[in-house]
Scaffold this motif. Sequence first.
Motif, PDB file in Angstrom:
ATOM      1  N   VAL A   1      39.116  18.857   2.489  1.00  0.00           N
ATOM      2  CA  VAL A   1      39.464  18.409   3.828  1.00  0.00           C
ATOM      3  C   VAL A   1      40.365  19.457   4.467  1.00  0.00           C
ATOM      4  O   VAL A   1      41.162  20.105   3.792  1.00  0.00           O
ATOM      5  CB  VAL A   1      40.192  17.040   3.818  1.00  0.00           C
ATOM      6  N   ALA A   2      40.220  19.609   5.757  1.00  0.00           N
ATOM      7  CA  ALA A   2      41.090  20.524   6.485  1.00  0.00           C
ATOM      8  C   ALA A   2      42.407  19.805   6.757  1.00  0.00           C
ATOM      9  O   ALA A   2      42.423  18.647   7.180  1.00  0.00           O
ATOM     10  CB  ALA A   2      40.433  20.946   7.792  1.00  0.00           C
ATOM     11  N   LEU A   3      43.501  20.488   6.478  1.00  0.00           N
ATOM     12  CA  LEU A   3      44.814  19.887   6.698  1.00  0.00           C
ATOM     13  C   LEU A   3      45.156  19.918   8.177  1.00  0.00           C
ATOM     14  O   LEU A   3      44.878  20.899   8.866  1.00  0.00           O
ATOM     15  CB  LEU A   3      45.883  20.655   5.916  1.00  0.00           C
TER      16      LEU A   3
ATOM     17  N   SER B   1      51.519  21.593   5.190  1.00  0.00           N
ATOM     18  CA  SER B   1      51.286  22.737   4.308  1.00  0.00           C
ATOM     19  C   SER B   1      50.584  22.297   3.027  1.00  0.00           C
ATOM     20  O   SER B   1      50.641  21.126   2.634  1.00  0.00           O
ATOM     21  CB  SER B   1      52.606  23.412   3.966  1.00  0.00           C
ATOM     22  N   GLU B   2      49.962  23.254   2.359  1.00  0.00           N
ATOM     23  CA  GLU B   2      49.318  22.965   1.083  1.00  0.00           C
ATOM     24  C   GLU B   2      50.358  22.558   0.040  1.00  0.00           C
ATOM     25  O   GLU B   2      50.079  21.751  -0.841  1.00  0.00           O
ATOM     26  CB  GLU B   2      48.510  24.166   0.606  1.00  0.00           C
ATOM     27  N   ASP B   3      51.571  23.125   0.142  1.00  0.00           N
ATOM     28  CA  ASP B   3      52.652  22.747  -0.785  1.00  0.00           C
ATOM     29  C   ASP B   3      52.971  21.264  -0.673  1.00  0.00           C
ATOM     30  O   ASP B   3      53.182  20.586  -1.674  1.00  0.00           O
ATOM     31  CB  ASP B   3      53.923  23.550  -0.514  1.00  0.00           C
ATOM     32  N   PHE B   4      53.001  20.752   0.558  1.00  0.00           N
ATOM     33  CA  PHE B   4      53.266  19.326   0.770  1.00  0.00           C
ATOM     34  C   PHE B   4      52.180  18.495   0.103  1.00  0.00           C
ATOM     35  O   PHE B   4      52.465  17.501  -0.577  1.00  0.00           O
ATOM     36  CB  PHE B   4      53.346  18.997   2.261  1.00  0.00           C
ATOM     37  N   MET B   5      50.921  18.911   0.292  1.00  0.00           N
ATOM     38  CA  MET B   5      49.816  18.154  -0.280  1.00  0.00           C
ATOM     39  C   MET B   5      49.856  18.205  -1.810  1.00  0.00           C
ATOM     40  O   MET B   5      49.565  17.206  -2.469  1.00  0.00           O
ATOM     41  CB  MET B   5      48.475  18.693   0.241  1.00  0.00           C
ATOM     42  N   ASP B   6      50.237  19.356  -2.374  1.00  0.00           N
ATOM     43  CA  ASP B   6      50.369  19.454  -3.836  1.00  0.00           C
ATOM     44  C   ASP B   6      51.459  18.514  -4.341  1.00  0.00           C
ATOM     45  O   ASP B   6      51.279  17.818  -5.343  1.00  0.00           O
ATOM     46  CB  ASP B   6      50.690  20.889  -4.254  1.00  0.00           C
ATOM     47  N   THR B   7      52.599  18.498  -3.644  1.00  0.00           N
ATOM     48  CA  THR B   7      53.706  17.615  -4.027  1.00  0.00           C
ATOM     49  C   THR B   7      53.283  16.154  -3.912  1.00  0.00           C
ATOM     50  O   THR B   7      53.549  15.342  -4.807  1.00  0.00           O
ATOM     51  CB  THR B   7      54.940  17.886  -3.151  1.00  0.00           C
TER      52      THR B   7
ATOM     53  N   SER C   1      50.277  14.921  -4.092  1.00  0.00           N
ATOM     54  CA  SER C   1      49.323  14.647  -5.160  1.00  0.00           C
ATOM     55  C   SER C   1      50.038  14.413  -6.490  1.00  0.00           C
ATOM     56  O   SER C   1      49.690  13.490  -7.236  1.00  0.00           O
ATOM     57  CB  SER C   1      48.342  15.812  -5.292  1.00  0.00           C
ATOM     58  N   ASN C   2      51.052  15.218  -6.772  1.00  0.00           N
ATOM     59  CA  ASN C   2      51.825  15.042  -8.007  1.00  0.00           C
ATOM     60  C   ASN C   2      52.538  13.700  -8.031  1.00  0.00           C
ATOM     61  O   ASN C   2      52.580  13.023  -9.062  1.00  0.00           O
ATOM     62  CB  ASN C   2      52.838  16.175  -8.175  1.00  0.00           C
ATOM     63  N   VAL C   3      53.117  13.291  -6.897  1.00  0.00           N
ATOM     64  CA  VAL C   3      53.819  12.005  -6.806  1.00  0.00           C
ATOM     65  C   VAL C   3      52.825  10.857  -7.004  1.00  0.00           C
ATOM     66  O   VAL C   3      53.098   9.906  -7.747  1.00  0.00           O
ATOM     67  CB  VAL C   3      54.552  11.873  -5.456  1.00  0.00           C
ATOM     68  N   ILE C   4      51.665  10.964  -6.375  1.00  0.00           N
ATOM     69  CA  ILE C   4      50.650   9.909  -6.521  1.00  0.00           C
ATOM     70  C   ILE C   4      50.205   9.812  -7.973  1.00  0.00           C
ATOM     71  O   ILE C   4      50.069   8.712  -8.514  1.00  0.00           O
ATOM     72  CB  ILE C   4      49.467  10.163  -5.572  1.00  0.00           C
ATOM     73  N   ASP C   5      49.974  10.965  -8.622  1.00  0.00           N
ATOM     74  CA  ASP C   5      49.576  10.946 -10.033  1.00  0.00           C
ATOM     75  C   ASP C   5      50.655  10.301 -10.899  1.00  0.00           C
ATOM     76  O   ASP C   5      50.364   9.487 -11.774  1.00  0.00           O
ATOM     77  CB  ASP C   5      49.302  12.364 -10.540  1.00  0.00           C
ATOM     78  N   GLU C   6      51.914  10.671 -10.656  1.00  0.00           N
ATOM     79  CA  GLU C   6      53.017  10.176 -11.479  1.00  0.00           C
ATOM     80  C   GLU C   6      53.238   8.677 -11.307  1.00  0.00           C
ATOM     81  O   GLU C   6      53.547   7.963 -12.257  1.00  0.00           O
ATOM     82  CB  GLU C   6      54.307  10.925 -11.134  1.00  0.00           C
ATOM     83  N   TYR C   7      53.075   8.176 -10.092  1.00  0.00           N
ATOM     84  CA  TYR C   7      53.368   6.768  -9.796  1.00  0.00           C
ATOM     85  C   TYR C   7      52.108   5.955  -9.523  1.00  0.00           C
ATOM     86  O   TYR C   7      52.150   4.921  -8.860  1.00  0.00           O
ATOM     87  CB  TYR C   7      54.330   6.671  -8.607  1.00  0.00           C
ATOM     88  N   ASP C   8      50.984   6.393 -10.066  1.00  0.00           N
ATOM     89  CA  ASP C   8      49.697   5.743  -9.810  1.00  0.00           C
ATOM     90  C   ASP C   8      49.732   4.246 -10.127  1.00  0.00           C
ATOM     91  O   ASP C   8      49.341   3.427  -9.306  1.00  0.00           O
ATOM     92  CB  ASP C   8      48.598   6.434 -10.607  1.00  0.00           C
ATOM     93  N   GLN C   9      50.200   3.889 -11.313  1.00  0.00           N
ATOM     94  CA  GLN C   9      50.215   2.476 -11.709  1.00  0.00           C
ATOM     95  C   GLN C   9      51.137   1.649 -10.815  1.00  0.00           C
ATOM     96  O   GLN C   9      50.808   0.522 -10.442  1.00  0.00           O
ATOM     97  CB  GLN C   9      50.613   2.338 -13.183  1.00  0.00           C
ATOM     98  N   THR C  10      52.271   2.201 -10.459  1.00  0.00           N
ATOM     99  CA  THR C  10      53.217   1.501  -9.582  1.00  0.00           C
ATOM    100  C   THR C  10      52.579   1.270  -8.209  1.00  0.00           C
ATOM    101  O   THR C  10      52.650   0.160  -7.649  1.00  0.00           O
ATOM    102  CB  THR C  10      54.512   2.332  -9.399  1.00  0.00           C
ATOM    103  N   LEU C  11      51.935   2.293  -7.675  1.00  0.00           N
ATOM    104  CA  LEU C  11      51.286   2.156  -6.364  1.00  0.00           C
ATOM    105  C   LEU C  11      50.156   1.148  -6.405  1.00  0.00           C
ATOM    106  O   LEU C  11      49.981   0.352  -5.478  1.00  0.00           O
ATOM    107  CB  LEU C  11      50.785   3.525  -5.888  1.00  0.00           C
ATOM    108  N   ARG C  12      49.394   1.151  -7.496  1.00  0.00           N
ATOM    109  CA  ARG C  12      48.306   0.168  -7.625  1.00  0.00           C
ATOM    110  C   ARG C  12      48.872  -1.251  -7.699  1.00  0.00           C
ATOM    111  O   ARG C  12      48.312  -2.180  -7.143  1.00  0.00           O
ATOM    112  CB  ARG C  12      47.471   0.451  -8.867  1.00  0.00           C
TER     113      ARG C  12
END
Length: 87
Positions: free
Chosen positions: A56-58, A63-69, A71-82
């Motif tokens: 997807v175009a941002l 920034s790509e750095d924001f999207m990387d960060t 993504s990392n937060v979503i991965d780390e807190y996946d179960q909590t978010l679900r």
Amino acid sequence: MNRMVDMERKVTKFGNSLGITMTDALKQIGLNQGDSVLIEVNQSTGEIIIKKSTKVALPNGISEDFMDTLSNVIDEYDQTLRGLKDR
């Protein structure tokens, strides 16, 4: 309709790399030469999952750095978010 198709292949040498051919399987999910894929490896089950990458175009100012960060937060807190989603 989602159905699993079993395909047996032999691992072969491609230059200095090991690989398998799976043209039919890639065509079934709409992949062509030059497309990007996401690869998930589950060492405990011996499974490798290949998914078509959706780029997807941002928006301007993101920034790509924001999207990387993010993504990392979503991965780390996946179960909590679900869990929050199901409340």
